[in-house]
Motif scaffolding. Structure first.
Motif, short mmCIF file in Angstrom:
data_model
loop_
_atom_site.label_atom_id
_atom_site.label_comp_id
_atom_site.label_asym_id
_atom_site.label_seq_id
_atom_site.Cartn_x
_atom_site.Cartn_y
_atom_site.Cartn_z
N UNK A 282 0.83 -1.20 0.00
CA UNK A 282 0.00 0.00 0.00
C UNK A 282 0.87 1.26 0.00
N UNK A 283 0.53 2.19 -0.88
CA UNK A 283 1.13 3.52 -0.93
C UNK A 283 0.00 4.54 -1.02
N UNK A 284 0.33 5.82 -0.79
CA UNK A 284 -0.68 6.87 -0.83
C UNK A 284 -0.54 7.68 -2.13
N UNK A 285 -1.70 8.07 -2.69
CA UNK A 285 -1.75 8.69 -4.02
C UNK A 285 -2.68 9.90 -4.02
N UNK A 286 -2.51 10.70 -5.05
CA UNK A 286 -3.41 11.81 -5.37
C UNK A 286 -3.83 11.66 -6.82
N UNK A 287 -5.13 11.83 -7.09
CA UNK A 287 -5.62 11.78 -8.47
C UNK A 287 -6.59 12.91 -8.70
N UNK A 288 -6.33 13.70 -9.73
CA UNK A 288 -7.20 14.82 -10.06
C UNK A 288 -8.50 14.32 -10.69
N UNK A 289 -9.56 15.08 -10.49
CA UNK A 289 -10.88 14.66 -10.99
C UNK A 289 -10.91 14.57 -12.51
N UNK A 290 -10.11 15.37 -13.19
CA UNK A 290 -10.12 15.34 -14.65
C UNK A 290 -8.97 14.51 -15.21
N UNK A 291 -8.33 13.69 -14.37
CA UNK A 291 -7.21 12.88 -14.83
C UNK A 291 -7.48 11.40 -14.66
N UNK A 292 -6.68 10.60 -15.34
CA UNK A 292 -6.80 9.14 -15.25
C UNK A 292 -5.60 8.50 -14.58
N UNK A 293 -4.56 9.28 -14.31
CA UNK A 293 -3.33 8.75 -13.74
C UNK A 293 -3.19 9.26 -12.31
N UNK A 294 -2.97 8.32 -11.38
CA UNK A 294 -2.75 8.69 -9.99
C UNK A 294 -1.28 9.02 -9.76
#
Length: 720
Positions: free
Chosen positions: A483-495
């Motif tokens: 497990x790692x922590x991520x950020x993903x933008x609402x208009x993006x497909x890549x975390x």
């Protein structure tokens, strides 16, 4: 005449036999369903090249039209299976919007098929039958024992036939099985799903539905020994009351035997029925016609009884205890599981400590066949089937366990039953997966618009929080193995990874001024513990090296308010109470804000202005005021929600007017709801299954993010 040839493909520690459609790791078969094997074969035969999704689907399903989700699930299972061995996890590469590529080195080995045996003057010797098909299955998170299974445990010098796994049902994630059982003669499979109760003739596949009580969810099925009648335990969708019903194969109307009880199972002679109470603390008996119900055993208040099953002699009843172990000096507690048994009169109880990773099993004369995961809580490693000799009364084991089969990675076998004699055993197998979804919030009309899946990978993604500008969702995922922590933008497909290290990082929050991410580094072995101290770290949002947020691990959590507030708190759950302190990124733990008599961890949420703390209890939200006097310094306020118990995850609405929460429906569904401070509730979204799912609104109040779990539970058969 030209000799026929067989082609095998070797990669890593694996060998794929293209002729027999079997995958081996070393010399051990790896159970996979046929379509997953077909998917792997197409990728391996085209190793190093991109295989378009449309081409893959055409070759794997040449005669039918299927959704792309079927291909995604196949690739997901392959990745989990190939990666679970500790080998290189980069076997299959995803090419966005195109398809997949098998990237590991592949060696093709061609062998001539053996010639047909020459005629002999003496009769041929019998050959050991080898398995030709291996299949997989998957599911859910209840630990149970149930009827029946297979395999003689005595050691024979000659080789044993390899077990065969065969899929019996093919339900989608929208219709997951809740229970299944094979008839004593092996002719019929009875199973329940959201569409009702069904009987399948195994020889022909012919299936018909049984008349069932309306608005009733079946959660357990058990056959009588005559193979004509069966018991079904379930819950009313209307009022959540439990019930036990008697069914027959001749389409006669079902008859209710009890309006209070679950997991009913008939005795071998059909004269009595054992079941557990609604609260899972008591074991009861009643006559086969539902008369003379009486309690024969009561567990301790902190223990649950599950999976009652009659021993083959019919003189004793087996079951499992589930409980949290003693808290050690570090504050860690682990989920524990013991096996127990008692006689018909409620006398002479016996208890055997057992493996906490047990997910299901069945008692046979002189042996116990069971399924294990490596750890009982969050574990996506291999599940395995074992058997162990025992005395006839389930009082003591009489030998060491023996591995029977490997079921698959990321799956849970449960709900076992077997034919008389135990040559065939049926169980449910499900593969749960979690994903993050988002939807537009119409707060005025209390509904969601344009719900869509945000995380598009085939791993487990679990929601944690939002960026302060409401443009991105923060979550943790096992897409890279741990497990790692991520950020993903609402208009993006890549975390985008926030922190990706060798340990498991989870639960990411943002400080109110937006300067730091706070996140958790889990201790080794954390998946097998119910509670444990955790290490809180901080890392600058603008970039930089991680640093400890607290000087030592704590059995607690950091939570933060929304701007313009600058409040963060540290919540610590002790053995007897909840203690709340102030917290900030520079100075760490501050002054005490109060304490309350809450003796274990509960879902909780800090209000947007940092003045109140909400705790999700079984059927209510308890609100404490923080500050002078602190938690418990003023009378708390309860917001009752009796129609939505048990409440799980909870988050405040950004304007402080109420809460977003998740709860379970009696029909076996998880619902996302909004609840105001007067207890009025509006359901916003529902999904199959009962999974504790996080839900968090965006800081600007325009969006709602939530975790949704899916699991395609299906029935499988183990034949020996």
């Amino acid at each position: 005449m030209a000799k026929e040839t067989k082609v095998s493909y070797e990669f890593g520690s694996y060998r794929l036999d293209s002729g027999d459609r079997l995958l081996y790791r070393g010399d051990q078969p790896v159970p996979l369903p046929p379509k997953v094997i077909d998917t792997l074969l197409v990728l391996v035969e085209n190793s190093g090249h991109v295989v378009e999704k449309a081409v893959l689907m055409e070759q794997v399903w040449p005669d039918v039209t299927v959704e792309e989700n079927n291909l995604t699930q196949n690739v997901s299972l392959l990745r989990k299976t190939l990666g679970a061995s500790g080998d290189d996890r980069g076997f299959i590469e995803t090419i966005p919007r195109r398809g997949y590529r098998f990237v590991a080195p592949v060696k093709a080995v061609t062998q001539a098929a053996p010639p047909p045996p020459a005629a002999e003057s003496e009769p041929p010797r019998p050959a050991v039958r080898e398995s030709r098909r291996w299949l997989y299955t998957g599911a859910l998170l209840l630990l149970v024992l149930v009827p029946g299974v297979v395999i003689a445990f005595r050691y024979f010098p000659q080789a044993r036939p390899a077990p065969i796994l065969r899929q019996l049902t093919t339900n989608s994630t929208e219709l997951p099985l809740s229970t299944a059982a094979i008839s004593p003669d092996g002719n019929y499979l009875t199973y329940a799903d959201p569409a009702g109760l069904h009987v399948k003739l195994l020889k022909t596949g012919e299936t018909h539905s049984l008349p069932s009580p309306p608005e009733w969810r079946v959660i357990a099925i058990r056959w009588f020994g005559d193979g004509v009648k069966l018991l079904a335990s379930g819950i009313s969708v209307q009022d959540s009351k439990s019930g036990i019903w008697l069914f027959g194969l001749l389409n006669e109307a079902p008859r209710q035997l009890s309006d209070n009880g679950l997991q009913a199972t008939p005795s071998p002679d059909g004269s009595q029925i054992a079941f557990v109470s609604d609260n899972a603390h008591e074991l009861w008996l009643m006559d086969a016609n539902g008369q003379a119900p009486h309690r024969i055993f009561t567990a301790k208040p902190d223990e649950s009884l599950v999976g009652p099953q009659w021993l083959p002699s019919g003189e004793r009843i087996g079951y499992a205890y589930i409980y949290n172990g003693t808290r050690d000096t570090s504050g860690k507690t682990s989920l524990q599981l013991d096996l127990g048994s008692i006689d018909r009169e409620g006398r002479n109880p016996a208890r055997i400590p057992f493996h906490s990773g047990l997910t299901g099993g069945t008692l046979l004369p002189g042996r116990f066949l069971y399924a294990l995961r490596r750890t009982p809580l969050l574990d996506w490693s291999q599940s395995t089937l074992w058997e162990r000799p025992m005395d006839p009364g389930l009082r003591v084991f009489r030998g060491e366990p023996r591995l029977i089969a490997t079921v698959g990675a990321g799956v849970t076998p449960f709900d076992f039953s077997a034919i008389a004699g135990g040559r065939q055993v049926v169980f449910l197998k499900g593969e749960p997966q979690s994903d993050v979804y988002i939807a537009e919030l119409n707060q005025k009309e209390k509904r969601l618009l344009n719900t869509r899946r945000l995380t598009l990978d085939d791993h487990n993604d679990i929601l944690s929080s939002w960026s302060l500008d409401s443009r991105a969702v923060l979550f943790f995922s096992d897409r890279n193995g741990n497990f790692d922590v991520y950020r993903q933008f609402l208009d993006g497909q890549i975390a985008q990874p926030i922190v990706a290290g060798p340990q498991d990082e989870t639960v990411v929050k943002v400080s109110p001024e937006g300067a730091y991410y706070f996140y958790v580094v889990q201790p080794e072995g954390w998946k097998s513990t119910a509670t444990r101290p955790i290490t809180w770290m901080k890392i600058p949002v603008a970039g930089g090296a991680p640093q400890p947020a607290l000087p030592a691990p704590v059995a607690g959590e950091i939570d933060c308010a929304l701007p313009p507030s600058r409040v963060c708190v540290l919540l610590e759950f002790t053995a007897t109470e909840l203690v709340v302190h102030s917290f900030d990124a520079q100075h760490g733990k501050g002054s005490e804000l109060g304490r309350a008599g809450i003796d274990r961890w509960h879902y909780h949420a800090l209000s947007p202005d940092g003045s109140r703390l909400a705790i999700a209890l079984e059927d209510r939200v308890r609100i404490f005021t923080l500050g002078a006097g602190g938690v418990g310094g003023k009378p708390f306020e309860d917001v009752a929600a009796p129609s939505w118990k048990p409440l799980n995850a909870i988050s405040w609405a950004p304007d402080g007017s109420g809460f977003y929460a998740t709860a379970f429906r009696p029909a076996g569904r998880t619902v996302v709801l909004y609840m105001d401070l007067q207890g009025h509730a509006w359901p916003l979204s529902e999904a199959p299954g009962e999974f504790e799912s996080t839900v968090v609104p965006s800081p600007d109040g325009r969006w709602l993010a939530f975790t949704r779990w899916i699991s395609a539970n299906n029935a499988w058969m183990l034949e020996r």
